[in-house]
Write an enzyme that holds these catalytic residues in place. Sequence first.
Site, short mmCIF file in Angstrom:
data_model
loop_
_atom_site.label_atom_id
_atom_site.label_comp_id
_atom_site.label_asym_id
_atom_site.label_seq_id
_atom_site.Cartn_x
_atom_site.Cartn_y
_atom_site.Cartn_z
N SER A 171 0.84 -1.20 0.00
CA SER A 171 0.00 0.00 0.00
C SER A 171 0.88 1.25 0.00
O SER A 171 1.70 1.44 -0.89
CB SER A 171 -0.97 -0.06 1.18
N HIS A 182 -8.11 -4.57 -1.58
CA HIS A 182 -6.90 -3.96 -1.05
C HIS A 182 -6.51 -4.61 0.28
O HIS A 182 -7.32 -4.70 1.20
CB HIS A 182 -7.11 -2.46 -0.84
N ASP A 203 -9.83 -3.11 -5.71
CA ASP A 203 -8.99 -2.17 -4.99
C ASP A 203 -9.06 -0.83 -5.72
O ASP A 203 -8.85 -0.77 -6.92
CB ASP A 203 -7.55 -2.68 -4.97
#
Length: 311
Positions: A159, A284, A254
Amino acid sequence: MDHRIDPQLRAILPALPQVDISDPAAFREAQRLRGLQVAAAAGPLQGVTVDDRVVPGVAGQPDVPVRIYRPEGSSGVLGVLVWFHGGGYVFGDIASSDRSCADLATKVGCLVVSVEYRLAPEHPYPAALDDARAALAWVAGESADIGADPARIAVGGVSAGAGLAAALALYNRDHGGPELVLQVLDNPMLDDRVVTQSATEFTDTPLWTGQQAVLGWRFYLGETPGEVSPYAAAARAEDLRGLPAAYVAANEFDPLRDEDLDYAVRLIRAGVPVELHHLPGTFHGSNALPGAEVAERARGAMYGALARALG
């Protein structure tokens, strides 16, 4: 959309936290308490030795805490992965990625150096990049002390941590830093513009939404007007030639999916070797979740890419 999520992941959805970074300090505290509960239930780390250090910051900046994971029973020099946790640039810490870093070390057979970079909004860009630069320089300069091979250094994260790794790879290329053998970009947060189809479509997805991405970038970039540097948002870079090989993982549901795919294709067109994985039925952060075969496959692919790069 829930019915299109992988069934094993769908079963985990009720246990997942609701991510809301509108009040970063409050969310950090909630995550800290949840992390303590998870760690207590999981028990001590297995298969690694752990060494906490504090490394010198770049000029004029504070020192940077790092945590080093080494596979138990290993000897000699090992390849090393400099790792950055996720959290939208505003939450997360070394402790939250303890187990994933231990797994990386044992499954790949490498050193993992996890970096406690400073968080926004208290410390907006370039604080996190400065801390990342300091950690990488220390790993390269002190490789003999920690048993690392300076010719086998990778950077990576998940991320925001993956976005930081991508930005670090750009900075490192442009400023003559140590040669990197791989950048591991797991669901990377790369583009502050947040205008892709996936970013605008996924407004109610698990763990991260387009709205949360907008907030994360706002906190990270601060209120300073002007052009956004590619060292803050790697998708802004115009020239991707000469970057290290990349492993990129993108997940179907995501909000960051499209910017990840776009960046991977741009790397390929720039002549950078890229291993790209797009995982259907995922969202995600789901690559780190236990109990789902698709997540196990995602982690296995990442471990394999790292093992090949780090020897």
